[in-house]
Motif scaffolding. Structure first.
Motif, PDB file in Angstrom:
ATOM      1  N   MET A   1      -0.357 -26.979   9.960  1.00  0.00           N
ATOM      2  CA  MET A   1       0.382 -25.722   9.983  1.00  0.00           C
ATOM      3  C   MET A   1       1.849 -25.945  10.353  1.00  0.00           C
ATOM      4  SD  MET A   1      -0.157 -22.464  12.466  1.00  0.00           S
ATOM      5  CE  MET A   1       1.128 -22.869  13.601  1.00  0.00           C
ATOM      6  N   VAL A   2       2.118 -26.993  11.183  1.00  0.00           N
ATOM      7  CA  VAL A   2       3.476 -27.220  11.681  1.00  0.00           C
ATOM      8  C   VAL A   2       4.445 -27.378  10.508  1.00  0.00           C
ATOM      9  CG1 VAL A   2       4.913 -28.700  13.143  1.00  0.00           C
ATOM     10  CG2 VAL A   2       2.494 -28.351  13.691  1.00  0.00           C
ATOM     11  N   GLY A   3       5.525 -26.597  10.519  1.00  0.00           N
ATOM     12  CA  GLY A   3       6.562 -26.745   9.503  1.00  0.00           C
ATOM     13  C   GLY A   3       6.266 -26.043   8.195  1.00  0.00           C
ATOM     14  N   GLU A   4       4.997 -25.709   7.955  1.00  0.00           N
ATOM     15  CA  GLU A   4       4.673 -25.129   6.651  1.00  0.00           C
ATOM     16  C   GLU A   4       5.012 -23.635   6.634  1.00  0.00           C
ATOM     17  OE1 GLU A   4       0.011 -23.866   5.808  1.00  0.00           O
ATOM     18  OE2 GLU A   4       0.544 -25.333   7.328  1.00  0.00           O
ATOM     19  N   VAL A   5       5.403 -23.120   5.435  1.00  0.00           N
ATOM     20  CA  VAL A   5       5.678 -21.683   5.318  1.00  0.00           C
ATOM     21  C   VAL A   5       4.326 -21.005   5.066  1.00  0.00           C
ATOM     22  CG1 VAL A   5       6.975 -19.902   4.095  1.00  0.00           C
ATOM     23  CG2 VAL A   5       7.957 -22.186   4.385  1.00  0.00           C
ATOM     24  N   LEU A   6       3.917 -20.169   6.000  1.00  0.00           N
ATOM     25  CA  LEU A   6       2.544 -19.665   5.985  1.00  0.00           C
ATOM     26  C   LEU A   6       2.241 -18.803   4.767  1.00  0.00           C
ATOM     27  CD1 LEU A   6       2.338 -18.633   9.756  1.00  0.00           C
ATOM     28  CD2 LEU A   6       1.578 -20.762   8.718  1.00  0.00           C
ATOM     29  N   LEU A   7       3.216 -18.011   4.364  1.00  0.00           N
ATOM     30  CA  LEU A   7       2.968 -17.046   3.286  1.00  0.00           C
ATOM     31  C   LEU A   7       3.531 -17.519   1.941  1.00  0.00           C
ATOM     32  CD1 LEU A   7       3.731 -13.780   5.313  1.00  0.00           C
ATOM     33  CD2 LEU A   7       1.514 -14.822   4.839  1.00  0.00           C
ATOM     34  N   ASP A   8       3.878 -18.808   1.872  1.00  0.00           N
ATOM     35  CA  ASP A   8       4.459 -19.373   0.646  1.00  0.00           C
ATOM     36  C   ASP A   8       3.590 -19.039  -0.575  1.00  0.00           C
ATOM     37  OD1 ASP A   8       6.637 -20.617  -0.245  1.00  0.00           O
ATOM     38  OD2 ASP A   8       5.876 -22.661  -0.046  1.00  0.00           O
ATOM     39  N   GLY A   9       4.218 -18.574  -1.635  1.00  0.00           N
ATOM     40  CA  GLY A   9       3.486 -18.341  -2.881  1.00  0.00           C
ATOM     41  C   GLY A   9       2.816 -16.985  -2.964  1.00  0.00           C
ATOM     42  N   LEU A  10       2.830 -16.227  -1.878  1.00  0.00           N
ATOM     43  CA  LEU A  10       2.199 -14.902  -1.920  1.00  0.00           C
ATOM     44  C   LEU A  10       3.246 -13.844  -2.259  1.00  0.00           C
ATOM     45  CD1 LEU A  10      -0.179 -14.813   1.177  1.00  0.00           C
ATOM     46  CD2 LEU A  10      -0.676 -15.463  -1.178  1.00  0.00           C
ATOM     47  N   ASN A  11       2.850 -12.926  -3.093  1.00  0.00           N
ATOM     48  CA  ASN A  11       3.751 -11.838  -3.480  1.00  0.00           C
ATOM     49  C   ASN A  11       3.652 -10.745  -2.414  1.00  0.00           C
ATOM     50  OD1 ASN A  11       5.374 -10.086  -4.801  1.00  0.00           O
ATOM     51  ND2 ASN A  11       3.831  -9.466  -6.317  1.00  0.00           N
ATOM     52  N   LEU A  12       4.365 -10.943  -1.330  1.00  0.00           N
ATOM     53  CA  LEU A  12       4.193 -10.080  -0.168  1.00  0.00           C
ATOM     54  C   LEU A  12       5.521  -9.878   0.537  1.00  0.00           C
ATOM     55  CD1 LEU A  12       1.678  -8.911   1.266  1.00  0.00           C
ATOM     56  CD2 LEU A  12       1.639 -10.959   2.650  1.00  0.00           C
ATOM     57  N   ARG A  13       5.923  -8.624   0.680  1.00  0.00           N
ATOM     58  CA  ARG A  13       7.149  -8.317   1.417  1.00  0.00           C
ATOM     59  C   ARG A  13       6.821  -7.231   2.427  1.00  0.00           C
ATOM     60  NH1 ARG A  13      11.197 -10.525  -1.406  1.00  0.00           N
ATOM     61  NH2 ARG A  13      10.950 -10.791  -3.649  1.00  0.00           N
ATOM     62  N   ALA A  14       7.411  -7.315   3.618  1.00  0.00           N
ATOM     63  CA  ALA A  14       7.160  -6.263   4.605  1.00  0.00           C
ATOM     64  C   ALA A  14       7.999  -5.052   4.246  1.00  0.00           C
ATOM     65  CB  ALA A  14       7.545  -6.757   5.994  1.00  0.00           C
ATOM     66  N   ASN A  15       7.356  -3.911   4.176  1.00  0.00           N
ATOM     67  CA  ASN A  15       8.123  -2.677   4.074  1.00  0.00           C
ATOM     68  C   ASN A  15       7.346  -1.625   4.853  1.00  0.00           C
ATOM     69  OD1 ASN A  15       7.399  -0.238   2.475  1.00  0.00           O
ATOM     70  ND2 ASN A  15       6.791  -1.755   0.957  1.00  0.00           N
ATOM     71  N   PRO A  16       8.051  -0.802   5.591  1.00  0.00           N
ATOM     72  CA  PRO A  16       7.377   0.084   6.553  1.00  0.00           C
ATOM     73  C   PRO A  16       6.356   1.026   5.914  1.00  0.00           C
ATOM     74  CG  PRO A  16       9.747   0.077   6.926  1.00  0.00           C
ATOM     75  CD  PRO A  16       9.520  -0.677   5.649  1.00  0.00           C
TER      76      PRO A  16
END
Ligand code: OAD
Length: 251
Positions: A1-16
């Protein structure tokens, strides 16, 4: 997990405006010092827990049952919410439609400041009258009497769902409804073997949610969800939240 982008490749953006549901299990409280139920670090590794639990049982409003719960309540009283609990408080403030569904009875989500918590398995800081069903708060430990008594004189039972008992139907319905409309569903620190809680992530998945699991170990869900992240909840959740927010800024 160290250094890796956890959500890489997922079509996901935070919006309220998106709907976010989080299901937690004992693993979310593990780094607060609350023992889990299964596997390494479980409550049953402690001899006293095994001894006290062996004496607890139906009708659940007995001194013996409360001795087991008092042991657990004393233990949890000395524990503090950790970074995972606190991250979920921040998420609740950000998302307009946010539901925290927990299998935990330790009350640590509320202690951390979470407001809307669906406690599927009840809460060990409450008692319930077996005669009239009223739920009462029991925040002190040690309790003055074992078993504690309801105002009507009946011995209270812990307001905790025991194996084989049905869940509160209103709480379960709200959790199911939220799962069906979730855009993002996080499943954190649960072995995902106890039904119906373990069915909620799959329900969300069938209804189109991105489902992200955070767990120290693999679970039966790991191969089914959109992304499964191995790691400790108190380390992964703050990072995951940071990534979501960073993506949201570019929305
Ligand atoms: P379990 O003890 O079954 O599972 C805990 C999960 O957390 C396991 O998958 C661990 O690998 C994981 N874990 C441990 N430490 C972790 C950490 N620091 N970060 C992330 N994950 C970690 O607990 P639950 O799934 O919650 O029911 O158990 C479900 C229900 O079974 C409980 O609510 C309880 C029990 O019988 C009732 O009390 C009614």
């Amino acid at each position: 997990m160290v250094g890796e982008v956890l959500l890489d490749g997922l079509n996901l953006r935070a919006n309220p405006e998106m709907c976010v549901v989080v299901l937690t299990g004992a693993g979310v409280s593990a780094e607060s010092g609350v023992p889990i139920f299964r596997g390494k670090g479980s409550m049953w590794e402690k001899e006293e827990a095994r001894r006290l639990a062996s004496r607890a049982g139906p009708p659940w409003n007995t001194r013996e049952t409360w001795e087991f719960y008092e042991w657990r309540r004393r233990l949890v009283k000395s524990c503090e919410p950790n970074a995972a609990h606190l991250t979920l408080v921040r998420m609740e403030k950000y998302f307009q439609d946010f539901s925290l569904v927990t299998q935990n009875v330790d009350g640590l989500h509320r202690r951390a400041g979470s407001q809307k918590v669906y406690e599927l398995h009840g809460n060990m800081w409450q008692g319930r009258c077996p005669r009239c069903g009223e739920v009462v708060e029991l925040p002190e430990t040690p309790l003055k009497s074992l078993p504690p008594l309801h105002g009507c004189g009946t011995a209270l039972r812990p307001n905790v769902v025991q194996f084989g008992e049905p869940l509160d139907s209103r709480v379960l319905r709200l959790a199911v409804e939220a799962s069906k409309r979730a855009d993002l569903f996080l499943v954190v620190g649960t072995s995902a073997v106890v039904s119906p809680a373990c069915e909620l992530p799959l329900l969300a998945l069938r209804h189109g949610a991105v489902v992200v699991e955070v767990n120290r170990d693999p679970t039966p869900l790991s191969g089914l969800v959109t992304r499964s992240i191995r790691g400790k909840a108190a380390e992964v959740l703050p990072r995951l939240w940071g990534e979501l927010l960073a993506r949201g800024r570019h929305y």
